[in-house]
Design an enzyme around this catalytic site. Structure first.
Site, PDB file in Angstrom:
ATOM      1  N   CYS A  99       0.831  -1.202   0.000  1.00 35.13           N
ATOM      2  CA  CYS A  99       0.000   0.000   0.000  1.00 35.13           C
ATOM      3  C   CYS A  99       0.872   1.261   0.000  1.00 35.13           C
ATOM      4  O   CYS A  99       0.586   2.227  -0.714  1.00 35.13           O
ATOM      5  CB  CYS A  99      -0.893  -0.037   1.230  1.00 35.13           C
ATOM      6  SG  CYS A  99      -2.068   1.286   1.279  1.00 35.13           S
ATOM      7  N   CYS A 200      -4.390  -2.097   6.030  1.00 31.17           N
ATOM      8  CA  CYS A 200      -4.298  -0.796   5.380  1.00 31.17           C
ATOM      9  C   CYS A 200      -5.582  -0.473   4.604  1.00 31.17           C
ATOM     10  O   CYS A 200      -5.888  -1.139   3.620  1.00 31.17           O
ATOM     11  CB  CYS A 200      -3.091  -0.847   4.429  1.00 31.17           C
ATOM     12  SG  CYS A 200      -2.709   0.695   3.653  1.00 31.17           S
TER      13      CYS A 200
END
Length: 367
Positions: A99, A200
């Site tokens: 991410c 995330c």
């Protein structure tokens, strides 16, 4: 000329205090709230609506403009698809690493540059330093945060020179306790908001139930190293090496110790080909210890890999650095050997290398 900094504001206390600190340092600050997940956005686990309200309230207090941007398509394509592929292959990926590399420091960075940013910033606990002399003069280094208990350089190890040269980490030099104190002192509405610990952008949720919606899986035997079947697993994707909780093995007479108790069971290996989950008893069982690993998909902050020799490494985030012998191999691979065997080294996780406080980069553990 005043530099323009676009900061990722998540609604959490870290990015909020970061925005205030940048303003204090004389930058022109613009907040950017990223929406990266929308599959079940109205659920109790995905808090993006509340996070946006918090981020906007903070922007108001700090005195910065904020806009929301939607990267859900990029997240799904670049991060989540890879996350699912890894789980389906029986590995345990780290979505935060991906991410950061693909969304926070790529899609976000590109968007910030379109907004005329000179620099970007995030609330990560890490530091950037530019080397001023010697053969590496001009190079940007990623350093651990001063607050070792919060250091997030492990998750940032895939950043490159172009990304680091444009990045500020306002919290790199201060401790988390001080961040909370600043938030209270300046009256931030989220000063006591708890830190998020979920995946995330996907939030905190019952993980097995969540993966169930996306993965095909089939139950199979749980087996000891001696070949005894001691239970049935629900699908290899749902287990990680070193896992102790939620395995669901009752204590059989055969596997009790001398005191009549059952030593705890741990996940030790996954045999994807035969759909067998190997489990062992005892934290220090030899099957849980590795004196070497091989990794691929290496990414080095300086560009080329470090020279072979003794460095230190982390094979999981919440772990002290350990000495290792590093050898580069092939186009983007490396091997590490450890003087002291390491516990539950897990394929799919990142092996990240350090030289003192400097994070050198790392790769994905293959075996």
């Amino acid at each position: 000329m005043v530099k323009r900094v676009v900061i990722g504001m998540s609604g959490g206390v870290d990015s909020s205090v970061s925005a205030w600190l940048l303003k204090q340092q004389g930058y022109e600050v613009i907040g950017l709230f990223m929406k990266n997940w929308e599959d079940d956005d109205d659920s109790e686990y995905c808090s993006s609506r509340q996070d946006w309200i918090d981020a906007a309230s903070v922007a108001d207090v700090v005195g910065v403009d904020i806009e929301a941007v939607n990267f859900a398509a990029e997240y799904k394509e670049r991060v989540f698809a890879e996350f699912l592929r890894e789980y389906q292959a029986g590995r345990t990926p780290n979505p935060d690493v991906l991410c950061n590399a693909e969304i926070k420091f790529k899609a976000f960075l590109d968007h910030a540059m379109h907004l005329g940013a000179d620099l970007i910033a995030t609330g990560h606990y890490a530091r950037v330093r530019q080397v001023t002399s010697g053969p590496d003069a001009g190079q940007f280094q990623l350093l651990k945060a001063v607050d070792a208990s919060k250091d997030q350089s492990y998750f940032l190890h895939r950043l490159n020179q172009a990304q680091l040269s444009k990045t500020l980490f306002p919290l790199g030099e201060i401790h988390k306790t001080e961040v909370r104190q600043i938030a209270e002192k300046i009256g931030l509405p989220n000063a006591t908001k708890k830190d998020s610990t979920g995946i995330c952008f996907i939030g905190e949720r019952p993980f097995r139930e969540f993966l169930n919606r996306y993965l095909s899986y089939k139950p199979g035997p749980m087996m000891t190293p001696e070949g005894d079947v001691v239970g049935e697993h629900v699908g290899l994707s749902f287990y990680t090496l070193g896992q102790r909780k939620g395995i669901g093995i009752g204590g059989s007479k055969k596997h009790k110790n001398a005191e009549g108790d059952s030593d705890p069971w741990y996940v030790a290996r996954k045999d994807v080909e035969n759909n067998v989950l190997h489990v062992v008893q005892g934290h220090d069982h030899p099957w849980l210890l590795s004196s070497a690993l091989e990794a691929g998909q290496a990414s080095w902050i300086a560009g080329p890999p470090p020279a072979s020799g003794m460095l230190s490494a982390k094979t999981r985030y919440r772990q002290a650095d350990v000495p290792c012998d590093f050898q580069a191999s092939g186009k983007d691979g490396f091997s590490l050997s450890f003087p002291t065997p390491q516990w539950a080294v897990t394929p799919g996780q990142s092996a990240v290398l350090y030289q003192g406080d400097v994070c050198l980069g790392g790769g994905i553990i293959n075996r």
